[in-house]
Design an enzyme around this catalytic site. Structure first.
Site, PDB file in Angstrom:
ATOM      1  CB  ALA A 228      -0.926   0.012   1.201  1.00  0.00           C
ATOM      2  CG  HIS A 259       0.578  -8.919   3.352  1.00  0.00           C
ATOM      3  ND1 HIS A 259       0.148 -10.068   4.084  1.00  0.00           N
ATOM      4  CD2 HIS A 259      -0.115  -8.003   3.295  1.00  0.00           C
ATOM      5  CE1 HIS A 259      -1.123  -9.650   4.530  1.00  0.00           C
ATOM      6  NE2 HIS A 259      -1.288  -8.369   4.355  1.00  0.00           N
ATOM      7  CG  ASP A 282      -1.812  -5.598   8.579  1.00  0.00           C
ATOM      8  OD1 ASP A 282      -2.495  -5.150   9.532  1.00  0.00           O
ATOM      9  OD2 ASP A 282      -2.031  -5.725   7.437  1.00  0.00           O
TER      10      ASP A 282
END
Length: 394
Positions: A228, A259, A282
């Protein structure tokens, strides 16, 4: 293998003995941590405490500082946004303690002002929950094009009420704020930093020049590196390149093999090393829950093959605990065991100023984790108090 046999009640001074011990910096063989009043008194050879009561770890166990996780959205079937209460915190802490975490930065993802208000109002009571280290407010000051699973309709620019909210939160406990620096007016990061908030860059399309300005204002790190955020290009480093290049910046990274590609995990480790890189989970409510999937702000999140996704395929946090992240750091990232343990304890503790956590030295909190030969958690202690009952590995 069963959990260690514990003799905790009674004496004010006692010891946890292990055939191998990591103190946050170095390994010790046949050593013990001496604990008094919830604090580490000393790390000594095991022979020095032969007559002292305490805990005997199994022969192949490793004793280390308890893990500190900078990004925990939920656990035990609970999302912090849905339950910003002491009871919600207990459920999340309990789920992650089974994976060796003894200090969590409970993370609130982008939501409306009323949810942040609820967290602020309950902050003192939540921070008093054993195992809560502080708070991480991830958004809502994020870039729409890099929002990931964050709701578009709640993203906004911070106002005066937000400065007051975050200052109140930081006055209670260490607080991280993740924001997109290109989305906030000049001086915003400085104001947050001056109020005690630790500003991280994330969910952002910022270029390297914008990152540099953010650092000058007080930004100290990046949230879930590679995810992100703007990437490295031939003529524009983006956030990833800026973080790798700027020794003033640290970063959290999700080492789950989903990820971040293993090559990028290895790159981050080689460049940032065990000084600037912190392992994070996370984690979402699925950790420690038998339900598997869950509902995130009205959206169904599915758990398949260890991967959490929304219906459009967007990753929605992670399904793993810190002991698994440590194993992945060794196996995927190529980190040494000592570095992996430090990146899960001493490094994150230092990043957010958690004095007395992450290392087993005189005066530190007696927050410990015992791991078996496969680096799976078999027991934890917070302030010298064991989990009740200790988790068993069959």
């Amino acid at each position: 293998m069963s959990a260690p046999e514990t003799a905790r009640s009674g004496p004010d001074r006692w010891a946890v003995r292990a055939s191998r011990l990591f103190d946050g910096d170095a390994f010790h063989e046949a050593a013990a941590v001496v604990i008094e009043a919830g604090r580490v008194l000393a790390v000594v050879p095991e022979a020095d405490v032969a007559a002292m009561p305490g805990t005997h770890l199994p022969e192949d166990a490793l004793l280390a500082p308890g893990f500190v996780d900078l990004q925990v959205n939920g656990g035990g079937g609970v999302l912090l946004n849905d339950a910003p209460t002491p009871e919600g915190a207990v459920a999340i802490v309990t789920a992650h303690r089974a994976h060796g975490s003894t200090g969590l930065m409970l993370t609130l993802i982008s939501d409306g002002p009323s949810v942040l208000d609820a967290l602020v109002e309950a902050a003192a009571d939540i921070a008093a929950v054993r195992g809560v280290a502080g708070f991480h407010v991830e958004g809502p000051f994020l870039a729409p094009e890099r929002r990931g699973v964050h709701r578009l309709d709640v993203l906004r620019i911070p106002d005066e009420a937000d400065f007051r909210r975050l200052a109140r939160l930081a006055a209670v406990a260490p607080t991280i704020l993740t924001l997109a620096p290109e989305r906030v007016p000049a001086g915003t990061i400085r104001r947050f930093a001056e109020s005690g908030v630790r500003v991280f860059i994330g969910h952002s399309q910022a270029d390297a020049a914008c990152v540099a300005r953010a650092v000058e204002e007080g930004a100290i790190g990046a949230t879930h590196l590679f995810n992100a955020m703007s990437q490295i290009g031939p003529r524009e480093p983006g956030i990833v390149g800026a973080v790798l290049d700027d020794a003033r910046l640290c970063a959290g990274i999700i080492a789950d093999g989903l990820h971040v590609h293993e090559a990028n995990l290895r790159l981050a480790y080689r460049v940032l090393g065990p000084r600037r890189l912190a392992l994070v989970t996370d984690a979402m409510p699925s950790v420690g829950s038998e339900e598997g999937g869950f509902v995130l702000q009205g959206r169904a999140i599915a758990l398949e093959g260890g991967r959490l996704t929304a219906r459009d395929g967007t990753l929605a946090g992670a399904h793993l605990g810190m002991d698994e992240v440590v194993r992945n750091a060794v196996n995927m990232m190529g980190a040494s065991l000592g570095d992996a343990l430090a990146m899960a304890s001493a490094v994150p503790a230092r990043i957010v100023g958690l004095a007395g956590r992450g290392r087993l030295v005189k005066g530190a909190r007696a927050d410990l984790v015992a791991l078996d030969a496969d680096l799976r958690t078999i027991a934890t202690w917070i302030d010298g108090e064991p989990a009740q009952p200790p988790r068993k590995i069959e």
